[in-house]
Scaffold this active site. Structure first.
Site, mmCIF file in Angstrom:
data_model
loop_
_atom_site.group_PDB
_atom_site.id
_atom_site.type_symbol
_atom_site.label_atom_id
_atom_site.label_comp_id
_atom_site.label_asym_id
_atom_site.label_seq_id
_atom_site.Cartn_x
_atom_site.Cartn_y
_atom_site.Cartn_z
ATOM 1 N N TYR A 105 -1.575 35.968 -63.634
ATOM 2 C CA TYR A 105 -2.479 35.293 -62.609
ATOM 3 C C TYR A 105 -1.822 34.140 -62.561
ATOM 4 O O TYR A 105 -1.846 33.250 -63.061
ATOM 5 C CB TYR A 105 -3.819 34.999 -63.427
ATOM 6 C CG TYR A 105 -4.957 34.247 -62.616
ATOM 7 C CD1 TYR A 105 -5.137 34.549 -61.386
ATOM 8 C CD2 TYR A 105 -5.498 33.410 -63.544
ATOM 9 C CE1 TYR A 105 -5.937 33.692 -60.619
ATOM 10 C CE2 TYR A 105 -6.468 32.456 -62.431
ATOM 11 C CZ TYR A 105 -6.768 32.771 -61.254
ATOM 12 O OH TYR A 105 -7.424 32.007 -60.683
ATOM 13 N N ASP A 146 -2.468 38.978 -59.495
ATOM 14 C CA ASP A 146 -2.958 38.048 -58.309
ATOM 15 C C ASP A 146 -1.973 36.985 -58.369
ATOM 16 O O ASP A 146 -1.777 35.925 -59.094
ATOM 17 C CB ASP A 146 -4.275 37.329 -58.780
ATOM 18 C CG ASP A 146 -4.505 36.426 -57.625
ATOM 19 O OD1 ASP A 146 -3.883 36.309 -56.608
ATOM 20 O OD2 ASP A 146 -5.802 35.822 -57.720
#
Length: 257
Positions: A105, A146
């Site tokens: 992330y 992400d």
DNA sequence: ATGGCTACTCCTAGTAGA
């Protein structure tokens, strides 16, 4: 082997959707981001009852990553080595059926030029340094997550409007491309020339309905593993209906060797 | 479009996300 990544924007808020999606899609491996929960409160038992093992690395309120797998997971890494005093749970890795699996992330960056933005660039550079000494790059490795970067204009619904802005700036794209240059393949792009498929739409302003999306969630495979990727798709139906995440799953299928 | 969601928390109002 079906490998997926999904920024769920809170595992607890998204658990009902995650469970029904797991049953429907039967992924072998799922990398999650923004779980937003400490490990003790991660809903492991509900997920394990569906046949998955859970590897988790979380903190209260912010960040948090996890890896779910139908096969046993051998833990490999939790966080970037030599993290500063301020701990952020943004990276988790394990070995599953001979494949090194990373759930990442990347920091959002808040605003171009801000301290958070500099942190994002530095984080990507440190991540690159970590991968550079990882032997898995020469073998079967997949980095899912992400990345908070739309790598090219075809990853943006309206490139002119987004030019130079957060998620699309040259410096972010360069920092990400330097990671890719180590020998990683964007498996979505093996199967889709674009524009899109987008993976995130703002909650505000009816962005999903209007098609205002970005492609910022990615599955990056080592050259050796990418050769086996036979399919990659996004599950945009997960952006519809009751309490969706603002991100949708990205799913890739790899044939057996 | 940059607002006008959403989810979190020892401040249910302020922060962060992207």
């Amino acid at each position: 082997m079906r490998i997926a990544t999904w920024n769920v924007n809170s595992i607890r808020a998204r658990l009902p959707r995650l469970l029904s999606w797991l049953e429907r899609e039967s992924p072998d491996v799922v990398c999650l981001q923004e779980t937003k929960v400490v490990d003790e409160l991660f809903p492991s038992s509900e997920i394990e009852s569906r046949g998955y093992s859970c590897l988790v690395y979380g903190q209260p309120t912010y960040n948090g990553v996890a890896i779910l797998s139908r096969h046993p997971i051998k833990p490999l890494l939790r966080g970037l080595p030599i993290e500063p005093d301020h701990v952020e749970c943004r990276l988790l890795a394990g070995v599953i059926a001979g494949v090194s699996v990373f759930s990442v992330y990347v920091p959002n960056g808040k605003e171009v030029g801000s301290p958070a933005y500099e942190h994002k660039i530095a984080w990507l550079e440190r991540f690159r340094g970590l991968l550079d000494v990882t032997p898995s790059l020469q073998n079967d490795m997949v980095i899912c997550g992400d990345f908070n970067v739309a790598p090219e204009d075809r990853d943006v619904h309206n490139p002119e409007r987004w030019r130079g802005r957060l998620l699309c700036s040259d410096e972010e794209r360069r920092a990400l491309s330097e990671v890719m240059d180590l020998g990683l393949v964007d498996v979505t792009r093996l199967h889709h020339p674009g524009p899109g498929p987008f993976t995130w739409w703002d909650y505000r302003g009816g962005a999903f309905h209007r098609g205002w999306g970005l492609r910022i969630d990615h599955i990056y495979a080592s050259l050796r593993l990418a050769e086996r990727c036979v399919k990659a798709e996004t599950h945009r139906e997960e952006r519809k209906g009751e309490r969706p995440s603002d991100h949708v799953p990205v799913v890739a299928d790899f044939k057996a060797r």
